[in-house]
Scaffold this motif. Sequence first.
Motif, mmCIF file in Angstrom:
data_model
loop_
_atom_site.group_PDB
_atom_site.id
_atom_site.type_symbol
_atom_site.label_atom_id
_atom_site.label_comp_id
_atom_site.label_asym_id
_atom_site.label_seq_id
_atom_site.Cartn_x
_atom_site.Cartn_y
_atom_site.Cartn_z
ATOM 1 N N CYS A 26 0.841 -1.193 0.000
ATOM 2 C CA CYS A 26 0.000 0.000 0.000
ATOM 3 C C CYS A 26 0.879 1.248 0.000
ATOM 4 N N SER A 27 0.292 2.343 -0.382
ATOM 5 C CA SER A 27 1.064 3.584 -0.413
ATOM 6 C C SER A 27 1.340 4.061 1.014
ATOM 7 N N TRP A 28 2.180 5.063 1.106
ATOM 8 C CA TRP A 28 2.520 5.625 2.406
ATOM 9 C C TRP A 28 1.578 6.744 2.817
ATOM 10 N N TYR A 29 0.491 6.917 2.127
ATOM 11 C CA TYR A 29 -0.447 7.996 2.440
ATOM 12 C C TYR A 29 -0.842 7.970 3.924
ATOM 13 N N ASN A 30 -1.284 6.795 4.412
ATOM 14 C CA ASN A 30 -1.742 6.710 5.809
ATOM 15 C C ASN A 30 -0.613 6.951 6.805
ATOM 16 N N ARG A 31 0.585 6.476 6.467
ATOM 17 C CA ARG A 31 1.742 6.706 7.344
ATOM 18 C C ARG A 31 2.047 8.207 7.415
ATOM 19 N N LEU A 32 2.052 8.857 6.266
ATOM 20 C CA LEU A 32 2.325 10.296 6.232
ATOM 21 C C LEU A 32 1.243 11.074 6.971
ATOM 22 N N ARG A 33 0.002 10.670 6.792
ATOM 23 C CA ARG A 33 -1.116 11.319 7.460
ATOM 24 C C ARG A 33 -0.979 11.199 8.976
ATOM 25 N N ARG A 34 -0.671 9.972 9.438
ATOM 26 C CA ARG A 34 -0.520 9.752 10.882
ATOM 27 C C ARG A 34 0.674 10.535 11.439
ATOM 28 N N ASP A 35 1.716 10.651 10.649
ATOM 29 C CA ASP A 35 2.898 11.394 11.087
ATOM 30 C C ASP A 35 2.580 12.871 11.324
ATOM 31 N N GLN A 36 1.618 13.400 10.590
ATOM 32 C CA GLN A 36 1.256 14.814 10.748
ATOM 33 C C GLN A 36 0.635 15.092 12.114
ATOM 34 N N LEU A 37 0.219 14.042 12.816
ATOM 35 C CA LEU A 37 -0.342 14.204 14.163
ATOM 36 C C LEU A 37 0.747 14.381 15.223
ATOM 37 N N ARG A 38 1.972 14.075 14.872
ATOM 38 C CA ARG A 38 3.098 14.188 15.809
ATOM 39 C C ARG A 38 3.703 15.597 15.727
ATOM 40 N N PRO A 39 4.369 16.019 16.803
ATOM 41 C CA PRO A 39 5.127 17.272 16.721
ATOM 42 C C PRO A 39 6.195 17.147 15.622
ATOM 43 N N ALA A 40 6.519 18.234 14.957
ATOM 44 C CA ALA A 40 7.456 18.206 13.827
ATOM 45 C C ALA A 40 8.768 17.509 14.173
ATOM 46 N N ALA A 41 9.277 17.692 15.377
ATOM 47 C CA ALA A 41 10.564 17.094 15.769
ATOM 48 C C ALA A 41 10.476 15.571 15.925
ATOM 49 N N GLU A 42 9.281 15.027 16.083
ATOM 50 C CA GLU A 42 9.105 13.585 16.297
ATOM 51 C C GLU A 42 8.642 12.842 15.051
ATOM 52 N N ARG A 43 8.477 13.541 13.947
ATOM 53 C CA ARG A 43 7.985 12.885 12.729
ATOM 54 C C ARG A 43 9.051 11.973 12.135
ATOM 55 N N ILE A 44 8.613 10.851 11.642
ATOM 56 C CA ILE A 44 9.498 9.846 11.065
ATOM 57 C C ILE A 44 9.638 10.033 9.555
ATOM 58 N N CYS A 45 8.556 10.459 8.914
ATOM 59 C CA CYS A 45 8.525 10.579 7.443
ATOM 60 C C CYS A 45 8.524 12.035 7.019
ATOM 61 N N TRP A 46 8.923 12.235 5.793
ATOM 62 C CA TRP A 46 8.923 13.576 5.234
ATOM 63 C C TRP A 46 8.390 13.504 3.816
ATOM 64 N N ALA A 47 7.580 14.472 3.434
ATOM 65 C CA ALA A 47 7.067 14.549 2.067
ATOM 66 C C ALA A 47 6.885 16.011 1.705
ATOM 67 N N LEU A 48 7.015 16.289 0.421
ATOM 68 C CA LEU A 48 6.853 17.652 -0.063
ATOM 69 C C LEU A 48 5.449 18.173 0.206
ATOM 70 N N CYS A 49 4.456 17.364 -0.075
ATOM 71 C CA CYS A 49 3.050 17.734 0.133
ATOM 72 C C CYS A 49 2.347 16.621 0.907
ATOM 73 N N PRO A 50 2.575 16.526 2.202
ATOM 74 C CA PRO A 50 1.947 15.445 2.969
ATOM 75 C C PRO A 50 0.447 15.691 3.110
ATOM 76 N N PRO A 51 -0.318 14.630 3.352
ATOM 77 C CA PRO A 51 -1.743 14.819 3.612
ATOM 78 C C PRO A 51 -1.934 15.574 4.926
ATOM 79 N N HIS A 52 -3.051 16.252 5.054
ATOM 80 C CA HIS A 52 -3.350 16.959 6.301
ATOM 81 C C HIS A 52 -3.657 15.945 7.397
ATOM 82 N N ALA A 53 -3.347 16.297 8.617
ATOM 83 C CA ALA A 53 -3.574 15.402 9.756
ATOM 84 C C ALA A 53 -5.050 15.057 9.911
ATOM 85 N N ASP A 54 -5.943 15.974 9.532
ATOM 86 C CA ASP A 54 -7.376 15.703 9.679
ATOM 87 C C ASP A 54 -7.986 15.042 8.440
ATOM 88 N N ALA A 55 -7.173 14.711 7.445
ATOM 89 C CA ALA A 55 -7.681 14.018 6.260
ATOM 90 C C ALA A 55 -8.090 12.590 6.659
#
Length: 128
Positions: A75-104
Amino acid sequence: MVKEFTCTEGTTEWRGEFMAHMGERVALDLGEVQGVAEVLVNGKPLAVCWCAPYRCELTDGLVEGCNEITVKVACSWYNRLRRDQLRPAAERICWALCPPHADAPARRAGLYGPVTIFPQSPDLSTGY
């Protein structure tokens, strides 16, 4: 349900066994799949199914008697990136140019089936 598992990403694996006889043509219908499915029979890669209908023929991998089928769904990393947006920026594991919004909303991911193994008539079009 554990919150960590409410959103899936990456690759999951499903295994099963079925009986077959040499000379039979056997096909597989995976039903609903959200992702890309790789199909192996007795450890031999047979097909990659990436769009509906998620079907393939299993005949080339069969042995007489009991056969093991493995389906790996990536599966794509969409859900992983979305979940990462719920973490403080310093604790995020993934990075993307245009990540999904945390409330998506999370996207469905994986193998939902029903998985059906059936004899394939040699005179009929397989549809795949």
